[in-house]
Write a protein that holds these residues in place. Structure first.
Motif, mmCIF file in Angstrom:
data_model
loop_
_atom_site.group_PDB
_atom_site.id
_atom_site.type_symbol
_atom_site.label_atom_id
_atom_site.label_comp_id
_atom_site.label_asym_id
_atom_site.label_seq_id
_atom_site.Cartn_x
_atom_site.Cartn_y
_atom_site.Cartn_z
ATOM 1 N N VAL A 179 -55.957 10.810 23.190
ATOM 2 C CA VAL A 179 -55.668 11.613 24.304
ATOM 3 C C VAL A 179 -56.751 12.678 24.725
ATOM 4 O O VAL A 179 -57.563 12.915 23.697
ATOM 5 C CB VAL A 179 -54.143 12.415 23.804
ATOM 6 C CG1 VAL A 179 -53.184 11.461 23.455
ATOM 7 C CG2 VAL A 179 -54.618 13.201 22.328
ATOM 8 N N HIS A 217 -54.594 17.843 25.885
ATOM 9 C CA HIS A 217 -53.352 17.324 25.968
ATOM 10 C C HIS A 217 -52.492 17.830 24.994
ATOM 11 O O HIS A 217 -52.841 18.300 23.963
ATOM 12 C CB HIS A 217 -53.494 15.894 25.902
ATOM 13 C CG HIS A 217 -52.277 15.201 26.350
ATOM 14 N ND1 HIS A 217 -51.009 15.125 25.581
ATOM 15 C CD2 HIS A 217 -52.130 14.490 27.653
ATOM 16 C CE1 HIS A 217 -50.160 14.291 26.164
ATOM 17 N NE2 HIS A 217 -50.687 13.887 27.416
ATOM 18 N N LEU A 236 -50.249 16.663 23.141
ATOM 19 C CA LEU A 236 -50.178 15.905 22.023
ATOM 20 C C LEU A 236 -51.236 16.147 21.045
ATOM 21 O O LEU A 236 -51.188 15.864 19.966
ATOM 22 C CB LEU A 236 -50.235 14.351 22.374
ATOM 23 C CG LEU A 236 -48.736 13.985 22.904
ATOM 24 C CD1 LEU A 236 -48.735 12.467 23.144
ATOM 25 C CD2 LEU A 236 -47.543 14.378 22.208
ATOM 26 N N ARG A 241 -50.941 17.934 17.883
ATOM 27 C CA ARG A 241 -49.918 17.377 16.736
ATOM 28 C C ARG A 241 -51.050 16.535 15.718
ATOM 29 O O ARG A 241 -52.022 16.121 16.030
ATOM 30 C CB ARG A 241 -48.924 16.438 17.379
ATOM 31 C CG ARG A 241 -48.028 17.189 18.264
ATOM 32 C CD ARG A 241 -46.866 16.236 18.996
ATOM 33 N NE ARG A 241 -45.982 16.926 19.660
ATOM 34 C CZ ARG A 241 -44.923 17.325 19.318
ATOM 35 N NH1 ARG A 241 -44.660 16.836 17.928
ATOM 36 N NH2 ARG A 241 -43.883 17.780 20.042
ATOM 37 N N SER A 261 -49.760 13.865 14.262
ATOM 38 C CA SER A 261 -49.392 12.442 14.424
ATOM 39 C C SER A 261 -48.298 12.597 15.731
ATOM 40 O O SER A 261 -47.804 13.633 15.972
ATOM 41 C CB SER A 261 -48.546 11.829 13.257
ATOM 42 O OG SER A 261 -47.655 12.711 12.995
ATOM 43 N N VAL A 262 -48.058 11.189 16.110
ATOM 44 C CA VAL A 262 -47.131 11.205 17.256
ATOM 45 C C VAL A 262 -46.299 10.035 16.993
ATOM 46 O O VAL A 262 -46.609 9.129 16.057
ATOM 47 C CB VAL A 262 -47.914 11.084 18.811
ATOM 48 C CG1 VAL A 262 -48.590 12.388 18.909
ATOM 49 C CG2 VAL A 262 -48.982 9.904 18.760
ATOM 50 N N GLN A 287 -42.909 9.514 22.282
ATOM 51 C CA GLN A 287 -43.565 10.685 22.667
ATOM 52 C C GLN A 287 -44.528 10.201 23.750
ATOM 53 O O GLN A 287 -44.748 11.274 24.484
ATOM 54 C CB GLN A 287 -44.110 11.506 21.586
ATOM 55 C CG GLN A 287 -43.218 12.217 20.910
ATOM 56 C CD GLN A 287 -43.901 12.763 19.512
ATOM 57 O OE1 GLN A 287 -44.523 12.468 18.703
ATOM 58 N NE2 GLN A 287 -43.409 14.306 19.720
ATOM 59 N N LEU A 288 -44.969 8.962 23.688
ATOM 60 C CA LEU A 288 -46.173 8.678 24.632
ATOM 61 C C LEU A 288 -45.539 8.026 26.042
ATOM 62 O O LEU A 288 -46.334 7.739 26.943
ATOM 63 C CB LEU A 288 -46.898 7.390 24.039
ATOM 64 C CG LEU A 288 -47.564 7.937 22.541
ATOM 65 C CD1 LEU A 288 -47.974 6.471 22.051
ATOM 66 C CD2 LEU A 288 -48.166 8.998 22.668
ATOM 67 N N TYR A 297 -46.126 9.347 29.607
ATOM 68 C CA TYR A 297 -47.356 9.345 30.118
ATOM 69 C C TYR A 297 -48.224 7.809 30.421
ATOM 70 O O TYR A 297 -47.664 6.999 30.051
ATOM 71 C CB TYR A 297 -48.494 10.017 28.927
ATOM 72 C CG TYR A 297 -48.108 11.249 28.610
ATOM 73 C CD1 TYR A 297 -48.037 12.326 29.342
ATOM 74 C CD2 TYR A 297 -47.577 11.334 27.343
ATOM 75 C CE1 TYR A 297 -47.730 13.782 28.896
ATOM 76 C CE2 TYR A 297 -47.142 12.741 26.774
ATOM 77 C CZ TYR A 297 -47.363 13.908 27.568
ATOM 78 O OH TYR A 297 -46.772 14.928 26.800
ATOM 79 N N ARG A 330 -54.889 10.382 17.387
ATOM 80 C CA ARG A 330 -53.795 10.926 16.447
ATOM 81 C C ARG A 330 -52.794 9.855 15.960
ATOM 82 O O ARG A 330 -52.553 8.637 16.969
ATOM 83 C CB ARG A 330 -52.660 11.860 17.398
ATOM 84 C CG ARG A 330 -53.499 13.135 17.680
ATOM 85 C CD ARG A 330 -53.842 14.105 16.394
ATOM 86 N NE ARG A 330 -54.435 15.410 16.668
ATOM 87 C CZ ARG A 330 -55.550 15.537 16.568
ATOM 88 N NH1 ARG A 330 -56.529 14.591 16.232
ATOM 89 N NH2 ARG A 330 -56.224 16.688 16.861
ATOM 90 N N VAL A 340 -50.302 7.107 15.237
ATOM 91 C CA VAL A 340 -48.995 6.927 15.764
ATOM 92 C C VAL A 340 -48.143 6.267 14.553
ATOM 93 O O VAL A 340 -48.472 5.295 14.212
ATOM 94 C CB VAL A 340 -48.934 5.599 16.605
ATOM 95 C CG1 VAL A 340 -47.334 5.487 17.545
ATOM 96 C CG2 VAL A 340 -50.112 6.119 17.864
#
Length: 305
Positions: free
Chosen positions: A165, A169, A171, A174, A176-177, A181-182, A185, A247, A249
């Motif tokens: 990202v 952004h 995210l 953070r 992690s994601v 959450q993606l 976008y 980050r 996933v």
């Protein structure tokens, strides 16, 4: 019939230089050696090639016809020798995005010590076979399905998936994601050689996508805030880019890393290469070091104390 190359070279040298003496100088041998070689060639072919009646030798009728073909033979032999001298016994490993990530340099250094006579070369090719079918590589790093019976494959390790990202952004702040959450976008996808497809998400929550061509375009649109990306851990390790944060996933399936090669022409040292790469993957813990992302201060908060 046993025609030897030294005989052909002596014959052609005499024709080019005009005398046995000059031919001997050119070849760096004695005049007697040149005479013996030409005489042996005439005996083998069963015909006279040179007329020695004058001070300067001349071609006979048969000699005129044979010298042209002798030159062709010597030219082809010279080409073979040049090819043999120029061809390095290297092992070319193709990849599309990230080679072996953080393991790439460790493998190259370890290989150079263990196999100094066989250089290991990494070559990039943004094709589905990472340069294998194009003849660019002898073996290829593959991270997506390759349903082609021409190739054999072997698994060497697995990697986590990371979101890429823009550093500004939301995210990026953070650690992690998650996949859900993606979904809000646009996701940049390289359909030719990338590891991400819309099928990574459940059918009810697939994001919009933007097609890109290669890792550089992929990174550029992400750094510019035009899309986000999902990729293998190796990409995050090998392709740091200003303006891009990676980050983990947490809920995405891992990516199987495989090597592929021509089924009917396996590369040299294949078993050794597979063992070395597997050892690197098994010994190193997965993951990336935590990236520092500058905190973006909202406009209203600036200047306050």
């Amino acid at each position: 019939m046993d025609v030897q190359l030294r005989q052909l070279r002596a014959f052609v040298a005499v024709v080019d230089e005009g005398t046995f003496t000059d031919a001997a100088i050119l070849l760096g041998v004695s005049q007697a050696a040149v005479s013996r070689s030409v005489a042996a060639l005439e005996t083998t072919l069963g015909t006279r090639l040179l007329d020695r009646s004058n001070q300067r030798v001349t071609l006979t009728g048969a000699g005129g016809r044979i010298v042209t073909r002798a030159r062709r033979v010597l030219d082809e032999v010279d080409r073979l020798e040049r090819i043999a001298q120029e061809a390095r016994p290297e092992l070319r490993v193709g990849y599309a995005y990230a080679a072996l990530g953080k393991h790439t340099r460790h493998l190259m250094k370890a290989w150079a010590v263990a196999h100094p006579a066989v250089p290991l070369m990494f070559v990039q090719s943004n094709t589905p076979t990472a340069g294998l079918s194009e003849g660019i590589a002898d073996i290829a790093v593959i991270r997506r399905t390759l349903a082609d019976e021409r190739f054999d494959m072997a698994s060497v390790g697995c990697e986590a998936r990371y979101a890429a990202v823009d550093t500004e952004h939301p995210l990026a702040r953070r650690r992690s994601v998650r996949l859900e959450q993606l979904t809000r976008y646009t996701v940049a996808i390289d359909k030719r050689s990338g590891t991400t497809t819309p099928e990574l998400w459940p059918a009810t929550m697939r994001p919009q996508t933007r097609t890109v061509d290669g890792v550089d375009e992929w990174l550029t649109v992400i750094a510019g805030g035009q899309a986000i990306g999902v990729t293998a851990e190796a990409t995050a390790n090998q392709n740091p880019r200003p303006g891009v944060a990676y980050r983990l996933v947490t809920d995405a399936p891992r990516i199987d890393v495989r090597l592929a090669w021509w089924r009917d022409d396996p590369p040299p040292c294949l078993d050794t290469l597979l063992a070395m790469i597997r050892e690197l993957y098994s010994a190193a813990p997965p993951g990336l070091p935590r990236q520092r992302v500058p905190m973006v201060v909202p406009p209203r908060a600036r200047g306050r104390h």
